[in-house]
Each structure stands twice: as structure tokens, then as C-alpha cells.
Design a protein around this motif. Structure first.
Motif, PDB file in Angstrom:
ATOM      1  N   THR B 278     -10.433   2.760  -6.193  1.00 29.64           N
ATOM      2  CA  THR B 278      -9.130   3.375  -6.014  1.00 29.64           C
ATOM      3  C   THR B 278      -8.797   3.501  -4.536  1.00 29.64           C
ATOM      4  OG1 THR B 278     -10.276   5.420  -6.497  1.00 29.64           O
ATOM      5  CG2 THR B 278      -8.844   4.567  -8.193  1.00 29.64           C
ATOM      6  N   CYS B 280      -9.183   1.107  -2.513  1.00 30.07           N
ATOM      7  CA  CYS B 280      -8.504  -0.168  -2.274  1.00 30.07           C
ATOM      8  C   CYS B 280      -7.053  -0.075  -2.678  1.00 30.07           C
ATOM      9  CB  CYS B 280      -9.133  -1.287  -3.133  1.00 30.07           C
ATOM     10  SG  CYS B 280     -10.468  -2.096  -2.312  1.00 30.07           S
ATOM     11  N   SER B 281      -6.852   0.525  -3.874  1.00 31.53           N
ATOM     12  CA  SER B 281      -5.500   0.673  -4.398  1.00 31.53           C
ATOM     13  C   SER B 281      -4.660   1.495  -3.442  1.00 31.53           C
ATOM     14  CB  SER B 281      -5.552   1.419  -5.731  1.00 31.53           C
ATOM     15  OG  SER B 281      -5.057   0.622  -6.750  1.00 31.53           O
ATOM     16  N   LYS B 283      -5.032   2.022  -0.271  1.00 27.57           N
ATOM     17  CA  LYS B 283      -4.768   1.286   0.970  1.00 27.57           C
ATOM     18  C   LYS B 283      -3.661   0.267   0.728  1.00 27.57           C
ATOM     19  CE  LYS B 283      -7.282  -0.895   4.772  1.00 27.57           C
ATOM     20  NZ  LYS B 283      -7.131  -2.364   4.679  1.00 27.57           N
ATOM     21  N   ALA B 284      -3.756  -0.426  -0.403  1.00 26.74           N
ATOM     22  CA  ALA B 284      -2.748  -1.442  -0.720  1.00 26.74           C
ATOM     23  C   ALA B 284      -1.371  -0.803  -0.840  1.00 26.74           C
ATOM     24  CB  ALA B 284      -3.117  -2.167  -2.016  1.00 26.74           C
ATOM     25  N   VAL B 285      -1.316   0.366  -1.482  1.00 25.01           N
ATOM     26  CA  VAL B 285      -0.031   1.042  -1.648  1.00 25.01           C
ATOM     27  C   VAL B 285       0.520   1.470  -0.297  1.00 25.01           C
ATOM     28  CG1 VAL B 285       1.066   3.125  -2.551  1.00 25.01           C
ATOM     29  CG2 VAL B 285      -0.418   1.801  -4.000  1.00 25.01           C
ATOM     30  N   GLU B 287      -0.083   0.184   2.599  1.00 20.94           N
ATOM     31  CA  GLU B 287       0.378  -0.986   3.362  1.00 20.94           C
ATOM     32  C   GLU B 287       1.682  -1.525   2.803  1.00 20.94           C
ATOM     33  OE1 GLU B 287      -2.326  -4.069   4.237  1.00 20.94           O
ATOM     34  OE2 GLU B 287      -3.931  -2.676   4.775  1.00 20.94           O
ATOM     35  N   MET B 288       1.787  -1.512   1.459  1.00 22.57           N
ATOM     36  CA  MET B 288       2.990  -2.028   0.833  1.00 22.57           C
ATOM     37  C   MET B 288       4.188  -1.190   1.260  1.00 22.57           C
ATOM     38  SD  MET B 288       4.068  -1.990  -3.148  1.00 22.57           S
ATOM     39  CE  MET B 288       4.641  -0.320  -3.203  1.00 22.57           C
TER      40      MET B 288
END
Lengths: 201, 297
Positions: B278, B280-281, B283-285, B287-288
Motif C-alpha cells: 500500500t 506503493c499505492s 506513492k503512486a497516488v 505522484e498522480m
């Protein structure tokens, strides 16, 4: 024309998604490693991210998913290379307008993007035949590729593992993006299923 | 083959209660229903009392979903014996024919029911379901519209109509059907949210503004609806970046989008609890959201 192939993991997760929701349409994305390929080398889709089930043709969640997964891809040196869809009706194997739109959007970023339609009638416990049709973009239209071209990197491995996963009812634990939106703790990268597949290899 | 009660260490009462929960909440977990229901019927039929009939019906429909014609036929047989001449049982017989793709025979069965009782809504809806199964979407939509002219309060039917329209990419008519649902169910956050999604899909600045309003409304009704939160973020961001919006509208929407982004981040942090996946999730959010940051012009 560049050929698209799927690894066992990509193929199996895609079909598990279809198997988890037999009464719904499902869709998702395929990702490939972002690297320079030599001429004639096929695009290898190494993983699959299951997205939605039920009513597919709505834009906002699809846009979120594409953006979020694109960000995730960049972190993992992947690129979104394809879109798959399994229609609600068993005999409906052609892509609809929504599928073509999403695939076209992916193709803007990755010119050799593939549109894969799951052939529902070919999903069986024994997995005798590959249950997918691959569509490629030619002259602004999506045309179905010759079915005799092998779609999997290693079909016999994919077949064996898919069959084992179906017997085990692994699809019960598959997480798609819809499940993630219902509860953020649900992980759409499906690490447990990835482990099971690796273990069975 | 281990029994359900052994594998999960449950009593027959718990199995019966689970079935009731699934029935009341309209779950379509047919494989589980068949597993639990079949054992309940085979081992504990005498203890179930009058509950057994509704359980036969529930298990029969689940069996059809799982291609278990043997089990479906058994359940149907018991129901036919108990309720001779019943329309409700006849409808189930029709559903079995549908499952076997014997649509013409099923059609005839439903027409027989309607001849006897022209107000039988179940039979009419099954006929529409057959059209849907055969891929005849236009006819299904037409019949469903006719049905709704007579049975204006049938929520399930309005929702089915909305979904049929969405599948045909006729978003305007889908919106209309959802409006009917929202009028009669103003506190249902799911209808609000789905309406907002349809408006967003239709596109254009007016629809985007409507969509933002309804995502916000859905969020007000249920502040844990992630789809509404993401939808609010997306619609506000698009309006904030649109050349057709006035300066004030843009400024307001950039604020809404920023608020939504912070709420999304917070939701992911709460869900995170520090596990690697999570993280990773999250971080991805982050960055998005950063990459989509719309700067006020």
C-alpha cells in the motif's frame, strides 16, 4: 506488424478476472516492460491489472485507473501496452465502441497497443484453447489477428497453471480496481496471486 | 469431499442465517450459495421448517448460475410438488429453460403466466431478460420502457434501464433513468455517484459542472465513497483547466480539486498502515495528483 505475446502471469490474471465475475462484463489493462525492442521482437505483456466489472462504459473511473496505473508503471519501468475486455454475453466477442476508445487512447502512448477480447465460450476447467482474440490497430480500425498465431509466451505452461488456478478457485481472491475503490486496502497488483503463479511455474 | 460445516466449523443455523443474509442483500455469490444451500437441503431439511421453500428457490437460481441443472431440477421438483399451479414456481421453471438456452419455450411459459395474470411483473421482466440474453438490446430497451410506463415505481427496472442505455452508449437517456431513481431515493449515494459518472462521460463544461455537483452530493451522503471523491477531483480539475470556464469558475474549481486531492491522500494514508504494497499505492497516488496539478491561470 509487431506481435503481442502474454506471459503466463498476464494471461492467467486476465482469465481469473473473467472467472470471478461470470455474470458481468470485465475489463483491465496489460502492461509490458518499457524497453527498446529489436525489429521483429514481440511485445511481451508481463502483467495484467484487472480494472472493473459490471457497467464498464463510464469515463471517470477509467481515467483515474489509467492515470494511476500509468504512474505505477513509470515507477516499475513498465508501460501500458494493452486493454482487455470480456463482454457480458457469452457469444459477444467483438469489441464495442468503449473498448475501441480506450485502446485508441492507450495507442496514443504506445503505438503497438493491443486490444484483447476474452472469448468467454473458450473458458473451461481444462483450458483446451487460448480464450482470447487479439485485435491490432490498422488504418484506424481494430482488426482481429489470425488466431493461429500463438498469443502466449509459453502456452503449455499457461494452460497448466490456469487450470490449476481455476480448480483452486483462486479467482475468489483476485482484486480488481473496483474492489480497490470499495476498500483502499485491497491491492490491485495482486501479489498473492503472483506468488501462487510463480510457485506453480 | 469435506462438508461446509466441517471446513468452516459452522452450525446449520449459521448456514441458514448466511443464506438469509445473502438473500436479503441480493448477493450473486452463486458458487457459495450452492455449496452451503445444497448441504443444508441434503442434511438438515427437516430442521428448516417453512424456510425450506424459500431456500429451495434461492438455491435453484444459484444452481442455474453454476450450470448445476441436476440441483436446479431437484429444487424445482420439490417446489412444484408443494405449490402446484403456482405462477412463482412457473417462473422458476421458465428460468431453468432460459439457463438451457431454450428461449422460445421459456418465452411461451411466461406468456402463459401473463395470459392468466396480466399484471405479473416477474414474467414480464423475464421476457425482457431473454431479449437481453439474446443480444436484442434495442427491443429489450423498448419493452422495458413500456413496462416502466405501467410500473413507474419499479426501482430495479429503472436501474436496469439505465445500465442498458449505458451499454448502448446512450448517456442522455441513462441520465434520465438515473434522475428517476434519484428523485425517489434522494439519500442513495450510489445513484448520485453513478449519475455524476454518466454526466462526466457525456462531457462538455455544463455536464462536467453537473457531474462535480453530484459527486459532491454523493460525498455528502457518504463521505467514504472513494469513487465520489475521485470523481470530484477529476471533474473539478477538468473545469479548472477548461478554456471555456470563467476566471472565477476556474479558481473555485482549482480549490475544490485541491481539497479533493488532500482528502484522497489522507484516505490512502489511513488505509496504508505501513505495508509495503500500500506504500506503493500511496506513492503512486501522490505522484498522480502532483502530475495532474492544475495551476490557476
Amino acid at each position: 506488424m509487431t506481435v503481442i505475446k502474454l506471459t503466463t502471469q498476464a494471461y492467467c490474471k486476465m482469465l481469473l478476472h473473467a472467472a470471478k465475475y461470470p455474470h458481468c462484463a470485465v475489463n483491465g489493462l496489460l502492461v509490458a516492460e518499457n524497453q527498446k525492442r529489436k525489429d521483429g521482437q514481440p511485445v511481451l505483456c508481463v502483467d495484467c491489472v484487472p480494472l472493473f466489472h459490471g457497467t464498464l462504459a463510464l469515463a471517470p473511473m477509467m481515467e483515474i485507473a489509467l492515470t494511476l496505473i500509468d504512474t505505477w508503471c513509470k515507477e516499475n519501468k513498465y508501460v501500458i501496452a494493452g486493454y482487455y475486455q470480456a463482454n457480458e454475453r457469452i457469444k459477444e466477442t467483438r469489441p464495442n465502441q468503449f473498448a475501441e476508445k480506450v485502446a485508441a487512447r492507450i495507442a496514443e502512448n504506445f503505438s503497438e497497443a493491443a486490444l484483447i477480447m476474452v472469448d468467454n465460450s473458450n473458458i473451461s476447467m481444462g483450458c483446451y484453447d487460448p480464450a482470447i482474440s487479439v485485435f491490432e490497430h490498422h488504418d484506424n480500425k481494430w482488426k482481429c489477428r489470425d488466431a493461429s498465431i500463438d498469443c502466449c509466451e509459453d502456452w503449455s505452461e499457461a494452460q497448466k497453471i490456469m487450470s490449476a488456478l481455476l480448480e483452486d478457485r483462486s479467482y475468489d481472491s483476485l482484486i480488481d480496481f473496483d474492489n480497490h475503490l470499495d476498500d483502499l486496502r485491497n491491492d490491485w497488483t495482486n501479489p498473492e496471486i503472483n506468488k501462487s503463479i510463480l510457485y506453480l511455474c | 469431499m469435506a462438508s461446509v460445516s466441517d471446513m468452516y466449523d459452522v452450525t446449520w443455523e449459521e448456514m441458514r442465517d448466511k443464506l438469509r443474509k445473502w438473500r436479503e442483500e441480493n448477493y450473486r455469490n452463486s458458487e457459495q450459495i450452492v455449496e452451503v444451500g445444497e448441504e443444508l437441503i441434503q442434511e438438515h431439511a427437516s430442521k428448516l421448517g417453512d424456510d425450506i421453500w424459500i431456500i429451495y428457490e434461492q438455491v435453484m437460481i444459484a444452481a442455474l448460475d453454476c450450470s448445476r441443472d441436476d440441483l436446479a431440477t431437484t429444487c424445482l421438483h420439490e417446489l412444484k410438488k408443494q405449490f402446484q399451479g403456482s405462477h412463482r414456481v412457473k417462473r422458476l421453471a421458465g428460468m431453468r429453460l432460459e439457463a438451457l438456452e431454450r428461449y422460445d419455450e421459456a418465452f411461451k411459459m411466461y406468456n402463459d403466466i401473463l395470459q392468466d395474470d396480466s399484471t405479473n411483473t416477474a414474467a414480464r421482466k423475464r421476457k425482457i431478460a431473454i431479449l437481453k440474453a439474446q443480444g436484442k438490446s434495442t427491443e429489450a430497451i423498448r419493452e422495458l420502457n413500456e413496462y416502466l410506463e405501467q410500473f413507474v415505481g419499479d426501482q430495479e427496472a429503472w436501474h436496469e434501464l439505465a445500465e442498458l442505455y449505458i451499454n448502448e452508449h446512450d448517456y442522455a437517456k441513462a441520465a434520465f433513468s438515473l434522475e428517476e431513481l434519484m428523485m425517489t431515493n434522494p439519500h442513495n449515494h450510489l445513484y448520485c455517484e453513478q449519475y455524476a459518472e454518466v454526466k462526466y462521460t457525456q462531457g462538455g463544461i455544463e455536464n462536467l459542472e453537473l457531474s462535480r455537483k453530484y459527486f459532491a452530493q454523493a460525498l455528502k451522503l457518504n463521505n467514504r465513497n472513494m469513487r465520489a471523491l475521485f470523481g470530484l477531483y477529476m471533474s473539478a480539475s477538468h473545469i479548472g483547466a477548461s478554456p471555456k470556464a470563467s476566471a472565477k469558475v476556474k479558481k473555485d474549481n482549482v480549490k475544490y480539486a485541491a481539497w479533493a486531492a488532500s482528502q484522497i491522500n489522507r484516505a490512502y494514508q489511513l488505509a496504508g498502515h505501513g505495508t509495503k504494497e500500500t506504500k506503493c499505492s500511496l506513492k503512486a497516488v501522490e505522484e498522480m495528483l502532483e502530475s495532474m496539478q492544475i495551476m490557476p491561470s
